[in-house]
Scaffold this motif. Structure first.
Motif, PDB file in Angstrom:
ATOM      1  N   LEU A 141      16.579 -56.580   7.156  1.00 25.57           N
ATOM      2  CA  LEU A 141      15.865 -57.592   7.928  1.00 25.57           C
ATOM      3  C   LEU A 141      14.777 -56.958   8.789  1.00 25.57           C
ATOM      4  CD1 LEU A 141      18.828 -59.880   9.103  1.00 25.57           C
ATOM      5  CD2 LEU A 141      17.091 -60.417   7.384  1.00 25.57           C
ATOM      6  N   ALA A 142      15.089 -55.803   9.372  1.00 27.53           N
ATOM      7  CA  ALA A 142      14.096 -55.122  10.208  1.00 27.53           C
ATOM      8  C   ALA A 142      12.892 -54.673   9.390  1.00 27.53           C
ATOM      9  CB  ALA A 142      14.746 -53.927  10.909  1.00 27.53           C
ATOM     10  N   ARG A 143      13.151 -54.164   8.187  1.00 32.91           N
ATOM     11  CA  ARG A 143      12.034 -53.722   7.335  1.00 32.91           C
ATOM     12  C   ARG A 143      11.213 -54.905   6.844  1.00 32.91           C
ATOM     13  NH1 ARG A 143      16.197 -50.305   5.271  1.00 32.91           N
ATOM     14  NH2 ARG A 143      16.496 -51.735   3.499  1.00 32.91           N
ATOM     15  N   ARG A 144      11.923 -55.952   6.395  1.00 32.64           N
ATOM     16  CA  ARG A 144      11.228 -57.087   5.791  1.00 32.64           C
ATOM     17  C   ARG A 144      10.505 -57.950   6.819  1.00 32.64           C
ATOM     18  NH1 ARG A 144      15.320 -59.589   2.871  1.00 32.64           N
ATOM     19  NH2 ARG A 144      15.800 -61.049   4.556  1.00 32.64           N
ATOM     20  N   ASN A 145      11.176 -58.224   7.931  1.00 35.56           N
ATOM     21  CA  ASN A 145      10.617 -59.167   8.902  1.00 35.56           C
ATOM     22  C   ASN A 145       9.899 -58.497  10.067  1.00 35.56           C
ATOM     23  OD1 ASN A 145      11.769 -61.244   7.374  1.00 35.56           O
ATOM     24  ND2 ASN A 145      13.677 -61.168   8.541  1.00 35.56           N
ATOM     25  N   GLY A 146      10.198 -57.212  10.293  1.00 39.84           N
ATOM     26  CA  GLY A 146       9.568 -56.523  11.412  1.00 39.84           C
ATOM     27  C   GLY A 146       8.603 -55.440  11.002  1.00 39.84           C
ATOM     28  N   GLY A 147       8.634 -55.077   9.712  1.00 35.28           N
ATOM     29  CA  GLY A 147       7.721 -54.055   9.231  1.00 35.28           C
ATOM     30  C   GLY A 147       7.957 -52.690   9.838  1.00 35.28           C
ATOM     31  N   VAL A 148       9.178 -52.382  10.226  1.00 34.45           N
ATOM     32  CA  VAL A 148       9.461 -51.097  10.868  1.00 34.45           C
ATOM     33  C   VAL A 148      10.196 -50.181   9.899  1.00 34.45           C
ATOM     34  CG1 VAL A 148       9.593 -52.201  13.123  1.00 34.45           C
ATOM     35  CG2 VAL A 148      11.689 -51.828  11.814  1.00 34.45           C
ATOM     36  N   SER A 149      10.096 -48.902  10.154  1.00 34.64           N
ATOM     37  CA  SER A 149      10.812 -47.914   9.359  1.00 34.64           C
ATOM     38  C   SER A 149      12.246 -47.803   9.861  1.00 34.64           C
ATOM     39  CB  SER A 149      10.116 -46.558   9.460  1.00 34.64           C
ATOM     40  OG  SER A 149      10.908 -45.550   8.858  1.00 34.64           O
ATOM     41  N   THR A 150      13.184 -47.705   8.927  1.00 33.99           N
ATOM     42  CA  THR A 150      14.596 -47.587   9.313  1.00 33.99           C
ATOM     43  C   THR A 150      15.198 -46.279   8.798  1.00 33.99           C
ATOM     44  OG1 THR A 150      15.347 -48.771   7.324  1.00 33.99           O
ATOM     45  CG2 THR A 150      14.878 -50.093   9.309  1.00 33.99           C
ATOM     46  N   GLY A 151      14.339 -45.268   8.611  1.00 30.68           N
ATOM     47  CA  GLY A 151      14.821 -44.002   8.044  1.00 30.68           C
ATOM     48  C   GLY A 151      15.932 -43.369   8.846  1.00 30.68           C
ATOM     49  N   SER A 152      15.804 -43.348  10.173  1.00 26.50           N
ATOM     50  CA  SER A 152      16.840 -42.719  11.004  1.00 26.50           C
ATOM     51  C   SER A 152      18.146 -43.487  10.919  1.00 26.50           C
ATOM     52  CB  SER A 152      16.367 -42.635  12.455  1.00 26.50           C
ATOM     53  OG  SER A 152      16.087 -43.933  12.965  1.00 26.50           O
ATOM     54  N   LEU A 153      18.053 -44.811  10.848  1.00 25.69           N
ATOM     55  CA  LEU A 153      19.271 -45.627  10.731  1.00 25.69           C
ATOM     56  C   LEU A 153      19.909 -45.436   9.364  1.00 25.69           C
ATOM     57  CD1 LEU A 153      21.195 -47.726  11.913  1.00 25.69           C
ATOM     58  CD2 LEU A 153      19.656 -49.520  11.092  1.00 25.69           C
ATOM     59  N   ASP A 154      19.083 -45.383   8.313  1.00 28.60           N
ATOM     60  CA  ASP A 154      19.618 -45.182   6.963  1.00 28.60           C
ATOM     61  C   ASP A 154      20.358 -43.855   6.872  1.00 28.60           C
ATOM     62  OD1 ASP A 154      18.394 -47.562   6.317  1.00 28.60           O
ATOM     63  OD2 ASP A 154      16.600 -46.614   5.472  1.00 28.60           O
ATOM     64  N   HIS A 155      19.789 -42.816   7.477  1.00 29.20           N
ATOM     65  CA  HIS A 155      20.446 -41.505   7.461  1.00 29.20           C
ATOM     66  C   HIS A 155      21.760 -41.546   8.243  1.00 29.20           C
ATOM     67  CE1 HIS A 155      20.882 -37.171   7.300  1.00 29.20           C
ATOM     68  NE2 HIS A 155      20.969 -37.122   8.629  1.00 29.20           N
ATOM     69  N   ALA A 156      21.746 -42.252   9.382  1.00 28.98           N
ATOM     70  CA  ALA A 156      22.960 -42.365  10.196  1.00 28.98           C
ATOM     71  C   ALA A 156      24.049 -43.114   9.445  1.00 28.98           C
ATOM     72  CB  ALA A 156      22.643 -43.061  11.513  1.00 28.98           C
ATOM     73  N   VAL A 157      23.657 -44.130   8.681  1.00 29.99           N
ATOM     74  CA  VAL A 157      24.644 -44.909   7.916  1.00 29.99           C
ATOM     75  C   VAL A 157      25.286 -44.045   6.839  1.00 29.99           C
ATOM     76  CG1 VAL A 157      24.942 -46.847   6.333  1.00 29.99           C
ATOM     77  CG2 VAL A 157      23.543 -47.122   8.368  1.00 29.99           C
ATOM     78  N   GLU A 158      24.488 -43.172   6.199  1.00 29.98           N
ATOM     79  CA  GLU A 158      25.055 -42.266   5.193  1.00 29.98           C
ATOM     80  C   GLU A 158      26.132 -41.383   5.818  1.00 29.98           C
ATOM     81  OE1 GLU A 158      22.097 -40.011   3.225  1.00 29.98           O
ATOM     82  OE2 GLU A 158      20.964 -41.747   2.513  1.00 29.98           O
ATOM     83  N   ASN A 159      25.837 -40.831   6.984  1.00 32.56           N
ATOM     84  CA  ASN A 159      26.827 -39.989   7.665  1.00 32.56           C
ATOM     85  C   ASN A 159      28.045 -40.798   8.103  1.00 32.56           C
ATOM     86  OD1 ASN A 159      25.257 -37.685   7.389  1.00 32.56           O
ATOM     87  ND2 ASN A 159      24.186 -38.011   9.337  1.00 32.56           N
ATOM     88  N   TYR A 160      27.800 -42.037   8.493  1.00 32.43           N
ATOM     89  CA  TYR A 160      28.913 -42.911   8.890  1.00 32.43           C
ATOM     90  C   TYR A 160      29.842 -43.152   7.698  1.00 32.43           C
ATOM     91  CZ  TYR A 160      31.279 -47.158  10.595  1.00 32.43           C
ATOM     92  OH  TYR A 160      32.206 -48.099  10.970  1.00 32.43           O
ATOM     93  N   GLY A 161      29.250 -43.396   6.524  1.00 29.73           N
ATOM     94  CA  GLY A 161      30.065 -43.605   5.332  1.00 29.73           C
ATOM     95  C   GLY A 161      30.899 -42.386   4.993  1.00 29.73           C
ATOM     96  N   LEU A 162      30.310 -41.205   5.126  1.00 30.65           N
ATOM     97  CA  LEU A 162      31.050 -39.971   4.857  1.00 30.65           C
ATOM     98  C   LEU A 162      32.173 -39.783   5.864  1.00 30.65           C
ATOM     99  CD1 LEU A 162      28.056 -37.580   4.068  1.00 30.65           C
ATOM    100  CD2 LEU A 162      29.692 -38.541   2.436  1.00 30.65           C
ATOM    101  N   ALA A 163      31.894 -40.110   7.133  1.00 26.24           N
ATOM    102  CA  ALA A 163      32.921 -39.967   8.167  1.00 26.24           C
ATOM    103  C   ALA A 163      34.064 -40.954   7.946  1.00 26.24           C
ATOM    104  CB  ALA A 163      32.306 -40.170   9.543  1.00 26.24           C
ATOM    105  N   LEU A 164      33.717 -42.180   7.550  1.00 24.11           N
ATOM    106  CA  LEU A 164      34.748 -43.186   7.292  1.00 24.11           C
ATOM    107  C   LEU A 164      35.674 -42.757   6.164  1.00 24.11           C
ATOM    108  CD1 LEU A 164      32.972 -46.680   7.508  1.00 24.11           C
ATOM    109  CD2 LEU A 164      34.659 -45.736   9.080  1.00 24.11           C
ATOM    110  N   ALA A 165      35.104 -42.143   5.144  1.00 26.45           N
ATOM    111  CA  ALA A 165      35.903 -41.733   3.989  1.00 26.45           C
ATOM    112  C   ALA A 165      36.990 -40.739   4.376  1.00 26.45           C
ATOM    113  CB  ALA A 165      34.999 -41.131   2.919  1.00 26.45           C
ATOM    114  N   GLU A 166      36.779 -40.010   5.480  1.00 25.92           N
ATOM    115  CA  GLU A 166      37.755 -39.009   5.925  1.00 25.92           C
ATOM    116  C   GLU A 166      38.741 -39.562   6.951  1.00 25.92           C
ATOM    117  OE1 GLU A 166      37.934 -36.006   4.594  1.00 25.92           O
ATOM    118  OE2 GLU A 166      36.270 -36.554   3.276  1.00 25.92           O
ATOM    119  N   LEU A 167      38.493 -40.784   7.427  1.00 33.87           N
ATOM    120  CA  LEU A 167      39.349 -41.330   8.478  1.00 33.87           C
ATOM    121  C   LEU A 167      40.597 -41.977   7.894  1.00 33.87           C
ATOM    122  CD1 LEU A 167      36.919 -43.068  11.026  1.00 33.87           C
ATOM    123  CD2 LEU A 167      38.126 -40.904  11.278  1.00 33.87           C
TER     124      LEU A 167
END
Length: 531
Positions: A141-167
């Motif tokens: 929604l932020a990319r489509r409606n706000g035209g902003v870059s979400t690269g830092s959030l996308d990278h954080a989500v990848e790390n979150y997924g990896l962390a969740l897999a170990e929990l």
């Protein structure tokens, strides 16, 4: 299961309605419905389909939405604000109690029916979860409606997924492991930065609907992350879970819920409102104190006056003569239930009781697995129809059960409360064990620990109170009219032998009680022969 219904619009090769077909049916339904209430849609649709046509509460744009005139919730809200008396549900009261006052009009008094459910509803309303799907949705929604870059959030989500897999699937009273903590903090920081970028460039509030939706979705992610990252064990319970629905919904996520809701209720609901609470199960163990304590009125202070609130309780009695209309049979000779869903001795007793009753049995089980195993065994042993919760929609199963006196219905929590089948169709109610909360229930376990740490009896205030409430509700399924007769059978000897047993039985209707199986069987046989 709402996700596996067949509709007139067509199904796939397995007879299961596709996502596209469900969404199409939703668009057709929305042109006909006057309420927009999901419960009015029959047959239902999957959660995934519903999300395609609905918004979360934090994505709602309120009065600035261009669709406001056609908004079902807003129209209902406007009607409520113009009314003298408003009838709503526990969910709305729960949202109000968590600190969202605008969901209801101003009021001076509130009457809460089935008030024994209030704590769970407020807890549910105050519980949040952080899922990868929700974060990805906000980023899109932020990319489509706000035209902003979400690269830092996308990278954080990848790390979150990896962390969740170990929990592990457990609670974290001492805080998250470092990697998971860092991942949540990274999502928090990235979402904060994106919120800054989504702010209108010029002075004043933006009228861009899409931008507002993006802001609301990202704000939701930020606030959940901030709450999880703070990890205040004195206020919240934090745990990791994997809901078992389908491959997408079953992904692991972090959950956070309030340790107690009595403060929320005391401040937001009882602060300036007079309350009247009614239920057949407000008195537990011959006392109203357990429920009063859980809903924040027992010795709580009025925030305006600084003095304890005055409250009173009345037992209005019952029109039913429980000692004459029902028998409570406690299977004292059976072994104490263990980890196994069912035992052979339990199944033997269930078969004997159902045979004596000629069917006519509502089986209340502590788990779906126990209900399914018992049903499978009874179908092999007995010549009466056995219905199981989950094989069809619950209202359909209850209707079939009530229409055929030989039919038995087995199920779990949904059947313990609210099922109303008067007459000879239900003359035997079986409970497989005392319904204590699951040992892995993170919220109740945390509440038990907190009470014990403060010098109280966590088991009695949480687990025993929970069990007493469900036992009272379950036993109440037997006698629904002045002409009903029958037996409630509890296949757990602890109800007769444990120290807390009297507290539990005192919470149930005062049936005539026996621990002798032949007495219960004889009574059921006489009732069956009299039909």
């Amino acid at each position: 299961d709402a996700a596996s219904v067949s509709a007139a619009t067509g199904t796939d090769g397995d007879g299961v309605e596709s996502l596209a077909e469900q969404v199409k049916r939703l668009h057709e339904w929305v042109q006909e419905t006057e309420t927009g209430d999901r419960d009015d849609l029959v047959p239902g649709v999957s959660e995934k389909a519903w999300r395609q046509v609905s918004l979360s509460k934090l994505e709602c744009l309120g009065t600035g939405c261009p669709m406001i005139d056609d908004c079902f919730p807003d129209n209902a809200k406007q009607t409520a604000f113009e009314s003298d008396i408003v009838v709503t549900n526990h969910t709305m009261v729960g949202i109000f109690s968590t600190g969202s006052p605008n969901v209801l009009p101003e009021f001076s008094s509130i009457i809460v029916d089935e008030a024994h459910e209030l704590v769970d509803r407020v807890t549910s309303a105050a519980t949040s979860e952080l899922t990868i799907g929700a974060i990805d949705h906000a980023a899109r929604l932020a990319r489509r409606n706000g035209g902003v870059s979400t690269g830092s959030l996308d990278h954080a989500v990848e790390n979150y997924g990896l962390a969740l897999a170990e929990l592990p699937e457990q609670s974290f009273p001492q805080g998250l492991p470092a990697e998971a903590q860092y991942a949540v903090e990274a999502i928090r920081d990235a979402s904060r930065e994106i919120l800054t970028q989504l702010k209108p460039k010029k002075d004043g509030e933006s009228t861009d609907t899409g931008l507002k939706v993006a802001q609301a979705a990202m704000l939701q992610i930020f606030e959940i992350c901030e709450r999880i990252a703070a990890n205040d064990a004195s206020r919240d319970v934090l745990w990791c879970s994997r809901p078992r629905f389908n491959s997408e919904e079953g992904m692991q996520r972090l959950n956070i819920a309030p340790l107690s809701v009595n403060g929320l209720l005391s401040t937001n609901l009882w602060g300036t409102h007079t309350g009247v609470l009614t239920s057949a199960t407000l008195s537990l163990g011959n006392s109203f104190d357990p429920v009063a304590r859980s809903i924040g009125i027992d010795h709580s202070l009025n925030p305006e006056t600084g003095v304890a609130r005055a409250w009173s309780a009345t037992d209005a009695g019952s029109p039913f003569d429980y000692p004459k209309q029902g028998i409570l049979y406690i299977a004292k000779d059976l072994p104490t239930p263990g980890q196994s869903p069912t035992t052979e001795s339990q199944l033997d007793t269930i078969a004997e009781l159902i045979t004596a009753a000629g069917g006519r049995t509502l089986g209340l089980f502590s788990s779906r697995r126990a209900a399914e195993l018992a049903a499978e065994a009874m179908r092999e042993r007995l010549d009466v129809p056995i219905l199981v919760q989950g094989e069809d929609q619950l209202p359909t199963l209850v209707a079939q059960f009530s229409e055929d006196e030989e039919t038995c219905l087995f199920g779990t929590l949904s059947l313990w409360q609210g099922v109303d089948v008067p007459g000879p169709a239900c003359q035997l109610v079986i409970m497989d064990r005392i319904p204590f909360p699951r040992p892995d229930d993170p919220v109740k376990a945390a509440r038990t620990r907190a009470i014990a740490a403060s010098g109280g009896n966590g088991f009695m205030q949480v687990s025993a109170t929970h069990a007493a409430l469900l036992l009272a509700q379950g036993a109440g399924r037997l006698v629904r009219s002045i002409n009903d007769r029958g037996v409630v059978a509890v296949l757990d000897p602890r109800l007769a032998t444990a120290r807390y047993g009297s507290f539990l039985t005192n919470s149930m209707p005062n049936f005539w009680t026996t621990t002798k199986k032949d007495v219960a069987i004889g009574a059921l046989q006489r009732l069956s022969e009299a039909q």
